[in-house]
Motif scaffolding. Structure first.
Motif, PDB file in Angstrom:
ATOM      1  N   SER A 156      -2.360  -0.978   4.491  1.00  0.00           N
ATOM      2  CA  SER A 156      -1.287  -0.494   5.353  1.00  0.00           C
ATOM      3  C   SER A 156       0.019  -1.264   5.184  1.00  0.00           C
ATOM      4  N   LEU A 157      -0.016  -2.387   4.492  1.00  0.00           N
ATOM      5  CA  LEU A 157       1.140  -3.278   4.428  1.00  0.00           C
ATOM      6  C   LEU A 157       2.090  -2.919   3.282  1.00  0.00           C
ATOM      7  N   PRO A 158       3.390  -3.223   3.454  1.00  0.00           N
ATOM      8  CA  PRO A 158       4.374  -2.949   2.406  1.00  0.00           C
ATOM      9  C   PRO A 158       4.312  -4.015   1.318  1.00  0.00           C
ATOM     10  N   ILE A 159       3.494  -3.787   0.300  1.00  0.00           N
ATOM     11  CA  ILE A 159       3.329  -4.720  -0.817  1.00  0.00           C
ATOM     12  C   ILE A 159       3.425  -3.894  -2.091  1.00  0.00           C
ATOM     13  N   LYS A 160       4.289  -4.284  -3.005  1.00  0.00           N
ATOM     14  CA  LYS A 160       4.465  -3.485  -4.228  1.00  0.00           C
ATOM     15  C   LYS A 160       3.321  -3.658  -5.209  1.00  0.00           C
ATOM     16  N   HIS A 161       2.725  -4.846  -5.234  1.00  0.00           N
ATOM     17  CA  HIS A 161       1.678  -5.125  -6.213  1.00  0.00           C
ATOM     18  C   HIS A 161       0.467  -5.720  -5.511  1.00  0.00           C
ATOM     19  N   LYS A 162      -0.622  -4.943  -5.482  1.00  0.00           N
ATOM     20  CA  LYS A 162      -1.808  -5.322  -4.723  1.00  0.00           C
ATOM     21  C   LYS A 162      -3.022  -5.465  -5.631  1.00  0.00           C
ATOM     22  N   SER A 163      -3.797  -6.511  -5.376  1.00  0.00           N
ATOM     23  CA  SER A 163      -5.093  -6.642  -6.039  1.00  0.00           C
ATOM     24  C   SER A 163      -6.141  -7.022  -5.000  1.00  0.00           C
ATOM     25  N   ILE A 164      -7.371  -6.654  -5.274  1.00  0.00           N
ATOM     26  CA  ILE A 164      -8.493  -7.017  -4.404  1.00  0.00           C
ATOM     27  C   ILE A 164      -9.329  -8.049  -5.142  1.00  0.00           C
ATOM     28  N   ILE A 165      -9.548  -9.177  -4.514  1.00  0.00           N
ATOM     29  CA  ILE A 165     -10.320 -10.268  -5.099  1.00  0.00           C
ATOM     30  C   ILE A 165     -11.631 -10.372  -4.332  1.00  0.00           C
ATOM     31  N   ILE A 166     -12.727 -10.127  -5.004  1.00  0.00           N
ATOM     32  CA  ILE A 166     -14.038 -10.221  -4.364  1.00  0.00           C
ATOM     33  C   ILE A 166     -14.707 -11.484  -4.894  1.00  0.00           C
ATOM     34  N   ALA A 167     -14.506 -12.577  -4.154  1.00  0.00           N
ATOM     35  CA  ALA A 167     -14.998 -13.871  -4.620  1.00  0.00           C
ATOM     36  C   ALA A 167     -14.998 -14.875  -3.456  1.00  0.00           C
ATOM     37  N   PRO A 168     -16.066 -15.635  -3.302  1.00  0.00           N
ATOM     38  CA  PRO A 168     -17.319 -15.427  -4.016  1.00  0.00           C
ATOM     39  C   PRO A 168     -18.049 -14.207  -3.453  1.00  0.00           C
ATOM     40  N   ILE A 169     -18.547 -13.359  -4.322  1.00  0.00           N
ATOM     41  CA  ILE A 169     -19.275 -12.190  -3.845  1.00  0.00           C
ATOM     42  C   ILE A 169     -20.623 -12.645  -3.283  1.00  0.00           C
ATOM     43  N   LEU A 170     -20.927 -12.216  -2.063  1.00  0.00           N
ATOM     44  CA  LEU A 170     -22.128 -12.697  -1.367  1.00  0.00           C
ATOM     45  C   LEU A 170     -23.171 -11.607  -1.127  1.00  0.00           C
ATOM     46  N   GLU A 171     -22.790 -10.353  -1.363  1.00  0.00           N
ATOM     47  CA  GLU A 171     -23.732  -9.255  -1.154  1.00  0.00           C
ATOM     48  C   GLU A 171     -23.181  -8.006  -1.834  1.00  0.00           C
ATOM     49  N   LYS A 172     -23.950  -6.964  -1.856  1.00  0.00           N
ATOM     50  CA  LYS A 172     -23.481  -5.694  -2.396  1.00  0.00           C
ATOM     51  C   LYS A 172     -22.393  -5.146  -1.477  1.00  0.00           C
ATOM     52  N   ILE A 173     -21.294  -4.700  -2.061  1.00  0.00           N
ATOM     53  CA  ILE A 173     -20.132  -4.269  -1.287  1.00  0.00           C
ATOM     54  C   ILE A 173     -19.652  -2.906  -1.785  1.00  0.00           C
ATOM     55  N   ASP A 174     -19.302  -2.038  -0.856  1.00  0.00           N
ATOM     56  CA  ASP A 174     -18.737  -0.736  -1.190  1.00  0.00           C
ATOM     57  C   ASP A 174     -17.274  -0.719  -0.764  1.00  0.00           C
ATOM     58  N   ILE A 175     -16.365  -0.687  -1.742  1.00  0.00           N
ATOM     59  CA  ILE A 175     -14.927  -0.627  -1.443  1.00  0.00           C
ATOM     60  C   ILE A 175     -14.318   0.678  -1.940  1.00  0.00           C
ATOM     61  N   SER A 176     -15.160   1.650  -2.278  1.00  0.00           N
ATOM     62  CA  SER A 176     -14.676   2.871  -2.926  1.00  0.00           C
ATOM     63  C   SER A 176     -13.606   3.593  -2.112  1.00  0.00           C
ATOM     64  N   LYS A 177     -13.736   3.572  -0.792  1.00  0.00           N
ATOM     65  CA  LYS A 177     -12.755   4.302   0.021  1.00  0.00           C
ATOM     66  C   LYS A 177     -11.391   3.624   0.064  1.00  0.00           C
ATOM     67  N   TYR A 178     -11.311   2.400  -0.430  1.00  0.00           N
ATOM     68  CA  TYR A 178     -10.039   1.672  -0.435  1.00  0.00           C
ATOM     69  C   TYR A 178      -9.355   1.711  -1.804  1.00  0.00           C
ATOM     70  N   LEU A 179      -9.992   2.331  -2.775  1.00  0.00           N
ATOM     71  CA  LEU A 179      -9.469   2.318  -4.140  1.00  0.00           C
ATOM     72  C   LEU A 179      -8.615   3.548  -4.433  1.00  0.00           C
ATOM     73  N   ASP A 180      -7.412   3.303  -4.916  1.00  0.00           N
ATOM     74  CA  ASP A 180      -6.519   4.369  -5.369  1.00  0.00           C
ATOM     75  C   ASP A 180      -5.465   3.739  -6.270  1.00  0.00           C
ATOM     76  N   SER A 181      -4.437   4.478  -6.605  1.00  0.00           N
ATOM     77  CA  SER A 181      -3.440   4.001  -7.563  1.00  0.00           C
ATOM     78  C   SER A 181      -2.590   2.845  -7.032  1.00  0.00           C
ATOM     79  N   THR A 182      -2.664   2.547  -5.733  1.00  0.00           N
ATOM     80  CA  THR A 182      -1.893   1.422  -5.202  1.00  0.00           C
ATOM     81  C   THR A 182      -2.559   0.084  -5.495  1.00  0.00           C
ATOM     82  N   ILE A 183      -3.817   0.108  -5.911  1.00  0.00           N
ATOM     83  CA  ILE A 183      -4.532  -1.126  -6.236  1.00  0.00           C
ATOM     84  C   ILE A 183      -4.448  -1.351  -7.744  1.00  0.00           C
ATOM     85  N   GLU A 184      -3.812  -2.434  -8.140  1.00  0.00           N
ATOM     86  CA  GLU A 184      -3.593  -2.696  -9.556  1.00  0.00           C
ATOM     87  C   GLU A 184      -4.791  -3.340 -10.238  1.00  0.00           C
TER      88      GLU A 184
END
Length: 272
Positions: A156-184
């Motif tokens: 929801s935030l005004p950020i021109k360049h966004k990445s998602i960092i999953i670390a340290p990954i601790l379990e199986k995670i579903d982020i599919s609903k958050y993925l689109d062209s705004t995530i670099e």
């Protein structure tokens, strides 16, 4: 704290680091075995890792050589505040000067990760608008609970360049609903250190599949110290955790020098 030695990077000179302050407080499960705390203990720091202190190199982006050129060259990707959290409340009094330096050095790209994305709206400079062109922000999550709390805020935030960092990954995670062209980029890594919690390879494969289906660049940047694959646990020394992740061949739409294809337009090809 950041080591490029074992990563698949042809031109390490395009990267720089800047830690305006040091020290951070733990706020969620991913912080339990924080590498900053481990490193401070290893080097016998006399100050508690939870105490935030302004560093002497605070103005590093503006420092110059004898020939008057900047010590951090134009076109550099600057890993910012990796020994703390850029949105840490203890650093509120210093952050405005950092934003000014980032804007002044519009010829560089400043990249910071945060577990405190819920503070960003209150920490932005007055002239932020829809984001600075040269600031890349990564939202860090480690489990489904934090993904479902932090990522809707991040989106929801005004950020021109966004990445998602999953670390340290601790379990199986579903982020599919958050993925689109705004995530670099989505970048995934296991936990390092003697007390590291395991990273299951199937969790990594699941995230890669989610990214491929949405055509979002994916990077497996680190195996962690304990990798579970096909029911077997592998103990991986720190010096091999980046290289072994790269050898898995899971990266998707990641180009030269580990830069996502979606971000290439921002970089001077001569620097790559």
């Amino acid at each position: 704290m950041i080591s490029l030695d074992n990563m698949n990077i042809e031109n390490k000179s395009i990267y720089a680091d800047w830690n305006p302050w040091h020290g951070c407080t733990k706020i969620s499960a991913g912080c339990k075995y924080c590498y900053v705390y481990r490193q401070d203990e290893m080097y016998g720091s006399s100050t508690a890792s939870s105490v935030c202190k302004k560093n002497l190199d605070f103005e590093k982006p503006l420092k110059r050589k004898r020939d008057k050129s900047y010590k951090i060259p134009s076109g550099s990707i600057v890993f910012t505040c990796f020994t703390s959290d850029f949105l840490l409340s203890d650093a509120d009094e210093w952050r405005s000067d950092c934003w000014k330096m980032m804007k002044q050095r519009s010829d560089c790209y400043f990249y910071f990760f945060t577990k405190r994305i819920d503070r960003l709206a209150d920490c932005l400079p007055d002239d932020w608008g829809d984001g600075y062109d040269n600031v890349l922000i990564g939202c860090t999550v480690e489990n489904q609970e934090m993904a479902d709390y932090r990522l809707p805020i991040f989106k929801s935030l005004p950020i021109k360049h966004k990445s998602i960092i999953i670390a340290p990954i601790l379990e199986k995670i579903d982020i599919s609903k958050y993925l689109d062209s705004t995530i670099e980029e989505v970048s995934v890594g296991g936990e390092s250190g003697l007390d590291a919690r395991p990273c299951d390879y199937d969790w990594v494969l699941s995230l890669r599949k989610q990214c491929v289906e949405k055509n979002v660049p994916f990077k497996f940047h680190q195996t962690g110290a304990r990798l579970i694959k096909n029911g077997r646990e592998y103990r991986i020394p720190r010096r091999f955790q980046h290289s072994q992740a790269n050898k898995a061949g899971l990266n998707f739409r990641i180009g030269k020098n580990m830069i996502p294809e979606t971000a290439y337009y921002k970089y001077d090809e001569d620097k790559l």
